[in-house]
Write an enzyme that holds these catalytic residues in place. Structure first.
Site, mmCIF file in Angstrom:
data_model
loop_
_atom_site.group_PDB
_atom_site.id
_atom_site.type_symbol
_atom_site.label_atom_id
_atom_site.label_comp_id
_atom_site.label_asym_id
_atom_site.label_seq_id
_atom_site.Cartn_x
_atom_site.Cartn_y
_atom_site.Cartn_z
ATOM 1 N N ASP A 177 3.365 -6.180 3.575
ATOM 2 C CA ASP A 177 3.507 -5.214 4.599
ATOM 3 C C ASP A 177 4.171 -5.325 5.919
ATOM 4 O OD1 ASP A 177 2.377 -2.930 5.309
ATOM 5 O OD2 ASP A 177 0.579 -3.672 5.187
ATOM 6 N N GLU A 205 -4.881 2.333 2.376
ATOM 7 C CA GLU A 205 -4.860 0.709 3.105
ATOM 8 C C GLU A 205 -5.408 0.948 4.585
ATOM 9 O OE1 GLU A 205 -3.454 -2.467 6.000
ATOM 10 O OE2 GLU A 205 -2.444 0.150 6.430
ATOM 11 N N GLU A 206 -4.287 2.579 5.285
ATOM 12 C CA GLU A 206 -4.430 3.183 6.948
ATOM 13 C C GLU A 206 -5.505 3.437 7.349
ATOM 14 O OE1 GLU A 206 -2.149 1.828 8.201
ATOM 15 O OE2 GLU A 206 -0.021 1.940 7.405
ATOM 16 N N HIS A 250 0.583 -1.336 -0.398
ATOM 17 C CA HIS A 250 0.285 0.009 0.336
ATOM 18 C C HIS A 250 0.315 1.112 0.276
ATOM 19 C CE1 HIS A 250 0.090 1.120 4.294
ATOM 20 N NE2 HIS A 250 0.649 -0.220 4.499
ATOM 21 N N ASP A 263 6.572 1.147 6.472
ATOM 22 C CA ASP A 263 5.227 1.088 6.205
ATOM 23 C C ASP A 263 4.557 1.817 5.599
ATOM 24 O OD1 ASP A 263 2.342 -0.074 6.976
ATOM 25 O OD2 ASP A 263 2.433 0.599 8.666
ATOM 26 N N HIS A 287 4.300 3.458 12.167
ATOM 27 C CA HIS A 287 2.546 4.692 12.457
ATOM 28 C C HIS A 287 3.434 5.773 13.201
ATOM 29 C CE1 HIS A 287 -0.482 1.840 11.619
ATOM 30 N NE2 HIS A 287 0.018 1.413 10.772
HETATM 31 ZN ZN LIG Z 1 0.899 -0.953 6.142
#
Ligand SMILES: [Zn+2]
Length: 460
Positions: free
Chosen positions: A354, A326-327, A280, A292, A424
């Site tokens: 991922d 995606e998030e 993603h 990520d 994140h």
């Molecule tokens: Zn991810």
């Protein structure tokens, strides 16, 4: 091997017998996978002899920064990716429109107001509502689990609930981030704080999406560092009354235009049968989303670039998809499933990366036993780079909807690395990734995708 036997023939009959024996030996030993040893060697050699993948990921992060859905930086990065794919010689490069949620963080802060005034490190949770301009100030109640919250439900009324739940694994701990705010609201809390979902790491908060339940009031929610969560726990345990003021400007704007980026190497014999690889392209709005999931995007895209570079055109089509959103919405994954619904039966395999692009150790696979047998045979080609382990299940948020709808075999790249330390956070930047590991990850994806796309019989 044939020639060696034939060279020792001393009579016509002996020679014929020798040849027959030799050809039987050949049939017995010439396994289908042998044809792929040389292409696999070339793909691995090409990938691991340069820093191309790492440099591309660095350029992505350095140039565009984060890539939150709805942001200008995501859309600029999407345009860049499509241009780069064309420069790589990928075919049918296209942007497929997706409407995405547009959540913006705005200014935010968390201050300990009693006893004493101290700034706490925080990140609002994605999809959270904001606070009034003056913020929300209240006493904090620290709980260690949902059961603990239930037991102290009357205390939570009118307070700010802090979930201080140490990280075990993502699946287990993430429920406090995702569902904690609504559970707190359901017992009358006016805001929620969550110990960051990740291992302790230098007072770094981790954001991530929350999921409001329909029946509870929507209350603002933020993550704090593991250190600050432990500090507030200690203060509560000492009997200290702790008050904090949470200020958040977070809000949703109208849905925004975004795109899945798609590129292909068309199959030479069965172009309608497709092996999909991808990651993603969106990220949270802190750091540069290099682990990520910028890295996952680049290593899967590399599979196609390497094939083009080496003029390897497989029997079936290999398609890279860089999914958007995606998030905080999964809209790119859902849009892909809906757009290709009629073609899902022609999807031979979907592969997602991922989990970071640290040192690869293999793949997780979900599919039939016959499929697993083939994937294991292919994985042996990756023994030299240590990526030959095939785990019990292959999954990914972005391939999930299509895999389920089309009953498609699924692979996920598996790596050894501390993904959830960076996940994140503002610390998710390219410098945490080793160029050689990333090159191996790209090589593993390239070999897997190429062989599945090219092998004589379709993966079952
Ligand atoms: Zn991810």
């Amino acid at each position: 091997m044939n020639g060696m036997r034939a060279r020792y023939c001393v009579s016509a009959l002996g020679c014929l017998t020798g040849l027959l024996l030799a050809s039987e030996t050949l049939v017995a030993q010439d396994h289908w996978i042998d044809a792929y040893r040389e292409p696999a060697r070339r793909l691995i050699e090409e990938s691991t002899s340069t820093r191309f993948a790492w440099e591309r990921l660095a350029e992505l992060g350095d140039t565009f920064g984060h890539r939150l859905s709805g942001s200008k930086s995501l859309e600029a990065a999407i345009q860049w990716a499509a241009e780069q794919m064309k420069k790589d010689g990928l075919e049918n490069v296209r942007l497929e429109p997706v409407k995405v949620p547009h959540w913006v963080r705005g200014a935010e802060s968390l201050e300990l107001t009693s006893p004493g005034r101290h700034t706490l490190v925080m990140l609002g949770l994605g999809n959270s509502v904001g606070t009034p301009v003056a913020g929300i100030e209240a006493e904090v109640i620290v709980v260690r689990s949902f059961a603990d919250l239930r037991g102290r439900a009357t205390e939570a009324q009118g307070r700010i609930v802090l979930y201080n739940v140490p990280f075990t694994n993502y699946g287990e701990t993430v429920q406090y981030r995702a569902d904690g705010p609504s559970r707190a609201a359901s017992v009358g809390a006016i805001a929620a704080l969550v110990r960051s979902v990740g291992p302790p790491g230098l007072r770094t908060p981790h954001t991530g999406a929350l999921r409001y339940a329909e029946r509870s009031p929507q209350i603002p929610a933020a993550a704090i560092s593991t250190e600050d969560a432990d500090r507030l726990q200690r203060m509560q345990d000492r009997g200290t009354v702790v008050r904090v003021r949470l200020k958040m400007e977070a809000k949703f704007l109208p849905d925004a235009d975004s795109f899945n980026v798609v590129g292909e190497v068309r199959g030479r014999e069965l172009p309608d049968e497709v092996v999909v690889v991808g990651g993603h392209f969106d990220s949270w709005d802190v750091g540069t989303g290099s682990t990520d999931d910028g890295g996952g995007c680049v290593v899967t895209w590399e599979a196609l670039r390497l094939m083009k570079k080496l003029s390897l055109r497989p029997r079936r089509t290999v398609r890279v998809v860089l999914w958007t959103n995606e998030e905080n919405g999964l809209r790119g994954a859902l849009a892909y499933r809906d757009r290709y619904r009629d073609e899902l039966p022609n999807h031979v395999l979907m592969l997602e990366s991922d989990s970071g692009v640290f040192r690869p150790n293999g793949f997780g696979f979900s599919g039939s036993d016959a499929g697993r047998l083939r994937i294991n045979e292919i994985a042996r080609l990756l023994a030299g780079i240590g990526a030959d382990r095939i785990g019990a299940s292959g999954e990914g948020a972005d391939i999930g909807p299509s895999v389920q709808a089309g009953h498609i075999p699924a692979l996920s790249l598996e790596v050894d690395g501390n993904y959830f330390l960076l996940h994140h956070t503002p610390a998710d930047t390219v410098d945490k990734i080793d160029a050689a590991d990333m090159a191996r990850a790209a090589a593993a994806v390239a070999v897997m995708a190429y062989v599945v796309a090219d092998m004589p019989e379709r993966l079952k």
